[in-house]
Structure formats: C-alpha cells, structure tokens
Design an enzyme around this catalytic site. Structure first.
Site, mmCIF file in Angstrom:
data_model
loop_
_atom_site.group_PDB
_atom_site.id
_atom_site.type_symbol
_atom_site.label_atom_id
_atom_site.label_comp_id
_atom_site.label_asym_id
_atom_site.label_seq_id
_atom_site.Cartn_x
_atom_site.Cartn_y
_atom_site.Cartn_z
ATOM 1 N N HIS A 174 0.846 -1.194 0.000
ATOM 2 C CA HIS A 174 0.000 0.000 0.000
ATOM 3 C C HIS A 174 0.883 1.245 0.000
ATOM 4 O O HIS A 174 2.090 1.176 0.222
ATOM 5 C CB HIS A 174 -0.960 0.007 1.197
ATOM 6 C CG HIS A 174 -0.293 0.062 2.536
ATOM 7 N ND1 HIS A 174 0.495 -0.952 3.045
ATOM 8 C CD2 HIS A 174 -0.292 1.031 3.498
ATOM 9 C CE1 HIS A 174 0.934 -0.630 4.238
ATOM 10 N NE2 HIS A 174 0.473 0.572 4.540
ATOM 11 N N ASP A 178 6.131 4.239 5.060
ATOM 12 C CA ASP A 178 6.979 3.232 5.695
ATOM 13 C C ASP A 178 7.015 1.926 4.911
ATOM 14 O O ASP A 178 7.728 0.995 5.292
ATOM 15 C CB ASP A 178 6.533 2.984 7.148
ATOM 16 C CG ASP A 178 5.070 2.604 7.276
ATOM 17 O OD1 ASP A 178 4.244 3.153 6.521
ATOM 18 O OD2 ASP A 178 4.740 1.758 8.131
ATOM 19 N N HIS A 179 6.277 1.876 3.803
ATOM 20 C CA HIS A 179 6.290 0.684 2.959
ATOM 21 C C HIS A 179 6.860 0.951 1.567
ATOM 22 O O HIS A 179 7.018 0.005 0.790
ATOM 23 C CB HIS A 179 4.884 0.106 2.847
ATOM 24 C CG HIS A 179 4.368 -0.409 4.159
ATOM 25 N ND1 HIS A 179 4.359 -1.746 4.495
ATOM 26 C CD2 HIS A 179 3.865 0.243 5.238
ATOM 27 C CE1 HIS A 179 3.870 -1.895 5.707
ATOM 28 N NE2 HIS A 179 3.565 -0.689 6.187
#
Length: 304
Positions: A63, A67-68
């Site tokens: 997503h 932080d991804h």
C-alpha cells in the site's frame, strides 16, 4: 528440497527507531528473489543481509504509506548505478503509478533496464505473478488506504527418484525424467515395475503469506488457510486495542487468532509500534492464543 527463505529487512512501523527499520522483506525461492515492500533504509539492510541487488526479480508493494515505499526510488536508482539490465516488475495499487512516474522522471532518467508496472486490485484475491516455480496472489486487507497482502505458493514438484531401486533394476539415466513424470519400467524379462516402487512422494509444496497493514479481519483465516508461514502485523498489544481500531491495525493477540483459525505452520509477528521498548509483551500475548508465534527481527532468515 530447494531453499525457500524469507529475509527480514525491516519489521518496524511508521517511525524508524534505532532497533527497527520500516517494512521490507525478500522472499527467496529456487534461485529467484522477490521483495515485499521497500521502506526507508532497505538498501542498507540488503547490504547487511548480503542480498544481491541484481537478483531481485519483482517488487510487491502492499500500500502507499511511506513506511512501505519510501525506500523504493533510492533502490531503483542504485540498480541503475550498478548497471542492471534485467527488467524489473513492480506490483502495487494503481494509485502508485503516477507517484512512481513522477519520481522516475525526476531522479532516474537514464536507466539501462526496464521497469514494468503492474496495477493490482486490492479488493480481490487473485494470482498476479506466476513462473515455473511459484505463484503470487493478492490478499485483500483493510487499512486506511487500499491495501493488500501477498501469498507466495510453491508449485508442486516431481517425485523423488529411489536410487536404490534404479540401481537394482539397472535403469539407465536417460529414463530418470520419464520415471519422475510417472512412467513405469519394464525389465529385460518383460515384467513391469510400477512407478510407485521407483519413486518416493514429492515434498509437500510450501507457502508464505504476508499481511501488513490491516485491522483484524476474521475472514482472513480462510484466505491464508494452511500456509506454512504467516507474517501478520502486530502493531499493538491488547491494552492499546483502541489505537489499533482507530488506525486500522491489529494487536498481537488478534494476529494469533488469525494464525490459529487458519491452522498455519508458524506465525511471524511484525510492524511493531515504536512505543514498545521490548516486543516480548507482543510475543507473550500471541503465544497465549497460538503457541507457534515468533518475533521477526532485522537480519532474521526464516527457512520453510
């Protein structure tokens, strides 16, 4: 049995700490490596884990939260600096495409490799990648933005040859592949030796499900039923369940409920809130529900 490994590069949540990096993992199977999420600092973690930059076949983004994916553009740039020529596939929610295009146009204009973007439908469980070794399916999750997990399934392998039987009957090497594919053997006297005497059952296929970020979904267990290993976010402990509900995250106990109901082989906890100085509180509550629970940690290599 060919190696099936998960390399944990980051298992923290939104705020990097001195103990944990944001989310990123590499799944390794039969000589190929696949990245799941690419938080800030992923390149450095790859160096520490001795993972070759040019071995990554595809990247799967769950997503569009920083932080991804904050580490992605820097890593793509490094691929170019290292002279990568092999195409790279990126699987992500469709809204990531214009963001990626803008970043590439700004910072990465002279690549010698092709980036192939594949928009995934986060509302459906479907195969988005397939090769001779495995399939990768999306797993619909529920977060503050469109989100999905990814399920890696190893394809069934051929039976094992029983070398003692091959030697006993004097079967030539040229017939090994035929026997692996189900053929029997007829000896010099015309007697048929059934395939079942010449082979041993193949190793059972292994599977790995990655589920981060999501609120607790009781029906998730059916989607990941029986997987060899489940990684499920466990951002909070039960005393902070109101925060978990507010931010669409899961407690360690809820992650363990999913693992228990799905009858998985083992559970990896991760995506820890930075508020915890010691994640043992998460492990303890998870093990009360599902004993085969473990804490993930940077540098950890899980072998299935």
């Amino acid at each position: 049995m060919e190696p099936f490994k998960i390399h944990i590069l980051g298992c923290g949540s939104a705020l990097p700490t001195l103990r944990h990096n944001p989310s990123s993992q590499v799944v390794e199977l039969r000589g190929k490596q696949f990245m799941i999420d690419c938080g800030e600092g992923t390149q450095t973690q790859m160096r520490r884990s001795r993972i070759g930059f040019n071995k990554i076949v595809a990247i799967f983004i769950s997503h569009i939260h920083g932080d991804h994916c904050f580490g992605l553009i820097g890593m793509l740039s490094s691929f170019g600096l290292l002279g990568r020529t092999m195409p790279l596939a990126i699987y992500a929610p469709k809204d990531f495409k214009p963001v990626l295009d803008m970043l590439l146009a700004t910072f990465c204009t002279d690549f010698d490799y092709e980036i192939q973007f594949h928009a995934v439908d986060t509302t459906k469980q479907q195969v988005v990648y397939e090769d001779r070794s495995l399939t990768v399916e999306t797993i619909p999750l529920k977060h503050r933005v469109p989100t999905c997990g990814y399920l890696f399934r190893e394809k069934p392998t051929l039976p094992h040859i029983r070398r003692d039987m091959i030697d006993f009957y004097g079967i030539p090497t040229s017939q090994i592949n035929n026997i692996k594919n189900g053929a029997s053997w007829t000896d010099e006297e015309g007697r048929e030796v059934p395939n079942s005497r010449l082979t041993a059952p193949a190793d059972p296929p292994r599977s790995y499900a990655y589920c981060s970020d999501t609120c607790y979904l009781p029906d998730l267990a059916a989607r990941v039923s029986g997987v060899s290993c489940l990684y499920h976010e466990s951002t909070y402990a039960t005393p902070d369940i109101e925060k978990a509900q507010k931010y669409f995250h899961t407690t360690a106990a809820q992650a363990a409920q999913v693992a228990r109901d799905a009858q998985v082989g083992r559970l990896l906890l991760g995506h820890y809130s930075s508020k915890y100085d010691n994640e043992n509180v998460l492990l303890e509550e998870a093990r009360q529900v599902f004993e085969a629970s473990e804490l993930s940690n940077e540098g950890m290599v899980v072998t299935l």
